[in-house]
Design a protein around this motif. Structure first.
Motif, PDB file in Angstrom:
ATOM      1  N   ASN A  37       0.914  -1.140  -0.041  1.00 57.61           N
ATOM      2  CA  ASN A  37       0.012   0.037   0.021  1.00 57.61           C
ATOM      3  C   ASN A  37       0.738   1.286   0.041  1.00 57.61           C
ATOM      4  OD1 ASN A  37      -2.708  -1.053  -0.033  1.00 57.61           O
ATOM      5  ND2 ASN A  37      -2.254  -1.693   2.038  1.00 57.61           N
ATOM      6  N   GLN A  56     -12.937  -7.746  -2.430  1.00 56.63           N
ATOM      7  CA  GLN A  56     -12.867  -6.382  -1.703  1.00 56.63           C
ATOM      8  C   GLN A  56     -12.836  -6.432  -0.126  1.00 56.63           C
ATOM      9  OE1 GLN A  56     -16.790  -5.702  -3.376  1.00 56.63           O
ATOM     10  NE2 GLN A  56     -16.218  -4.298  -4.722  1.00 56.63           N
ATOM     11  N   LYS A  57     -13.220  -7.770   0.504  1.00 54.38           N
ATOM     12  CA  LYS A  57     -13.194  -8.060   1.733  1.00 54.38           C
ATOM     13  C   LYS A  57     -11.633  -8.041   2.348  1.00 54.38           C
ATOM     14  CE  LYS A  57     -17.397 -10.481   2.201  1.00 54.38           C
ATOM     15  NZ  LYS A  57     -18.054 -11.981   2.678  1.00 54.38           N
ATOM     16  N   HIS A  58     -10.905  -8.473   1.223  1.00 54.84           N
ATOM     17  CA  HIS A  58      -9.262  -8.588   1.535  1.00 54.84           C
ATOM     18  C   HIS A  58      -8.702  -7.233   1.319  1.00 54.84           C
ATOM     19  CE1 HIS A  58      -9.110 -12.618   2.936  1.00 54.84           C
ATOM     20  NE2 HIS A  58      -9.944 -12.956   2.281  1.00 54.84           N
ATOM     21  N   ASP A  59      -9.311  -6.200   1.159  1.00 53.59           N
ATOM     22  CA  ASP A  59      -8.744  -4.849   0.786  1.00 53.59           C
ATOM     23  C   ASP A  59      -7.909  -4.972  -0.252  1.00 53.59           C
ATOM     24  OD1 ASP A  59      -9.756  -3.759   3.081  1.00 53.59           O
ATOM     25  OD2 ASP A  59      -8.114  -4.087   4.409  1.00 53.59           O
ATOM     26  N   HIS A  60      -8.457  -5.751  -1.484  1.00 52.56           N
ATOM     27  CA  HIS A  60      -7.804  -5.906  -2.857  1.00 52.56           C
ATOM     28  C   HIS A  60      -6.421  -6.309  -2.716  1.00 52.56           C
ATOM     29  CE1 HIS A  60     -11.132  -2.698  -2.997  1.00 52.56           C
ATOM     30  NE2 HIS A  60     -11.329  -3.202  -4.155  1.00 52.56           N
ATOM     31  N   LYS A  97      -6.232  -1.463  -6.335  1.00 52.98           N
ATOM     32  CA  LYS A  97      -7.795  -1.529  -6.184  1.00 52.98           C
ATOM     33  C   LYS A  97      -8.627  -1.128  -7.479  1.00 52.98           C
ATOM     34  CE  LYS A  97     -11.381   0.916  -3.540  1.00 52.98           C
ATOM     35  NZ  LYS A  97     -11.914   2.016  -2.546  1.00 52.98           N
TER      36      LYS A  97
END
Length: 571
Positions: free
Chosen positions: A382, A511-515, A391
């Motif tokens: 990130n 999406q649940k795994h923050d992409h 994302k």
């Protein structure tokens, strides 16, 4: 011994002989110089051998009454007559006979026999009589070799500015250079079952791998392990259309694409090759690699930086494949913040991973596919907006498949790597190979290949062909409709998730795994076989068994202490 094993043994023996013998010569040159010194001579030996093989074929055809090229001895007072022999020799020197068979025309002073016959003679300088009767002065063995390369360039325009004519400038003892010629002379490009181009490719690949080890990280910039190249090519199937590599190194992806096309009875003429490379000598190697295979190519006007001097600005390729330098820093000097390639976000200055990815997407055709080798960090980082770019790629449904690779695959880095496969069209359609693709919108396939492969030596890991096939067939089965056929004509196996290896995942789960796109997050652990025993009963049994073992351990400890005390030891 099978033919495959015999061929492999032949190549292995060749490797050992070449490298062991070359070791004594490397002491006078550093690895980067020696690389080009050896590979230039290997190139000369190959084109000469190919020329001699074609010459032998022609000689047989000229003497075969059933062949169109037959020279009738009766027209020349018999086969032993001087006139017949002169005509035969004249015909053997006709260039068109070689070019029609896609064989390099090699001028007499560039042929290997000429080099071997004269390399000792010209030490210290000498005048040599050429085939046409003219005399030419040579100042050294290096001059003899550079002259040969000049002669080949003059009659093969595609090589203009490509061959590395450095031998006259080499700071090396002339006798050592003569020894190197004698060494390269032992490379046999004629074999009963192996094609001469395959032998050449193996020699090149072996030397490039060894040079990557010798030069460290820098040396591996142009070298991608063959198994990784094969995997990406097998998965993308570049059967026809435009193929592009923006960090091409010595052209390994193009060579493997040629092998794939030939293996599946396609036509290399239906593929257009585009590449770019910043390093001048590596750019030369890539061009040599293409020319000797008769592959037409466009590598731009010159070696150039992919970011600041894009050699193919208008290209939209059907297949894009690359292994760029991992985690490249300070890549954006001279690149504008609003560059049109940064559709999904400006990549950070400290890491070019997402710059390479977006550059490749920019050059991808609407129905195209790309495969990109990157460091593992690209799947989860990130740092400075990288997570936002990832994302955006996921939300725009561009990511098709992620493959996690095992460690120790590369000669020049221990950084763990992965392969990104992206496409601009996941809709139902027919691929370039004729495969019926199902609608895969909103889905991503994750493959964890970290447990595949074997240790080929103490430091390097490699894939078997079965490993490559397992990953490839999983990907193709996932892509395809139920009635989809393989390239070989048989039905593909129906895709199914396999715990610990592969899983098809829909967008909401990502999406649940923050992409984050690390396959290990999705494929889970390998399922253990159910032995039928209820958990509660198994836990009680194992606890009881553990207590018994503790008691036995205490008993044995006491017995040992008693025995030692009986021997007079204080415990």
């Amino acid at each position: 011994m099978t033919e495959i094993n015999e061929n492999q043994q032949f190549l292995t023996d060749l490797e050992k002989k070449l490298w062991n013998a070359a070791d004594k010569l490397r002491s006078t040159l550093d690895a980067s110089q020696y690389k080009h010194t050896v590979l230039g001579l290997v190139f000369l030996k190959y084109v000469s051998d190919s020329f001699y093989i074609r010459q032998d074929q022609l000689k047989a055809q000229f003497q075969d009454p059933e062949h169109d090229y037959y020279l009738d001895p009766e027209d020349f007072d018999g086969a032993d007559s001087e006139e017949y022999q002169q005509e035969l020799n004249t015909e053997l020197e006709e260039r068109d006979y070689y070019t029609e068979a896609n064989v390099f025309w090699v001028p007499q002073q560039a042929r290997w026999k000429f080099l071997q016959d004269n390399n000792k003679t010209v030490i210290g300088g000498a005048e040599i009589t050429l085939a046409d009767g003219t005399k030419k002065k040579f100042s050294s063995i290096g001059h003899l070799i550079d002259n040969a390369l000049d002669a080949i360039e003059a009659v093969n325009p595609k090589l203009k500015g490509v061959l590395n004519k450095l031998y006259t400038r080499l700071q090396i003892d002339q006798t050592k250079l003569g020894e190197l010629i004698d060494l390269v002379a032992t490379i046999p490009f004629k074999h009963q079952s192996l094609d001469s181009k395959d032998i050449l490719g193996h020699v090149y690949e072996y030397f490039l791998g060894q040079f990557a080890l010798a030069e460290g990280k820098k040396g591996g910039q142009y070298y991608t392990p063959k198994s990784i190249v094969s995997l990406i090519v097998q998965m993308l199937e570049p059967f026809k259309g435009r193929v592009y590599d923006p960090a091409m190194g010595s052209g390994g992806f193009f060579v493997q694409s040629e092998h794939f096309i030939k293996a599946h009875k396609g036509r290399i003429g239906e593929v257009s090759i585009y590449g770019q490379e910043y390093n001048h000598t590596t750019w030369q190697l890539a061009a040599m690699n293409m020319v000797i295979r008769g592959i037409d190519f466009n590598f731009g006007k010159e070696p150039a930086n992919t970011y600041t001097n894009d050699q193919h600005p208008d290209l939209r390729a059907d297949f894009v494949m690359a292994n760029p330098p991992f985690n490249m820093k300070e890549w954006d000097t001279g690149v504008k913040d609003d560059d049109p390639r940064w559709v999904y976000g400006k990549p950070p200055s400290g890491n070019a991973n997402f710059a390479w990815l977006q550059h490749m997407l920019y050059h991808l055709a609407p129905n195209g596919s790309l495969g990109l080798l990157l460091a593992n960090g690209s799947m989860s980082s990130n740092t400075k907006g990288e997570g936002d770019i990832r994302k955006a790629l996921v939300e725009n449904d561009l990511v098709e498949c992620m493959v996690a690779l095992p460690g120790q695959l590369f000669t020049n880095t221990q950084i763990p790597a992965c392969i990104w496969f992206l496409t601009k069209n996941k809709g139902e359609r027919t691929s370039a190979t004729g495969r019926k693709l199902r609608d895969r919108k909103g889905e991503v396939l994750f493959i964890d290949a970290r447990n595949l492969g074997y240790m080929k030596d103490r430091v390097l890991r490699d894939f078997t062909q079965d490993d490559l096939n397992q990953v490839t067939e999983t990907f193709h089965a996932w892509q395809c409709s139920p009635d989809c056929h393989s390239r070989e004509g048989g039905n593909l196996l129906e895709y199914a998730d396999e715990p610990g290896f592969c899983k098809s995942v829909k967008l909401p789960e990502i999406q649940k795994h923050d992409h984050v796109l690390t396959p290990g997050r999705y494929v889970g652990a390998v399922a253990e076989e159910d032995d039928g025993e209820p958990f509660a009963e198994k836990m009680a049994r194992l606890t009881s068994q553990l207590k018994t073992q503790f008691k036995e351990s205490d008993r044995l400890e006491a017995e040992i202490k008693n025995n030692l005390a009986g021997l007079g030891y204080d415990v």
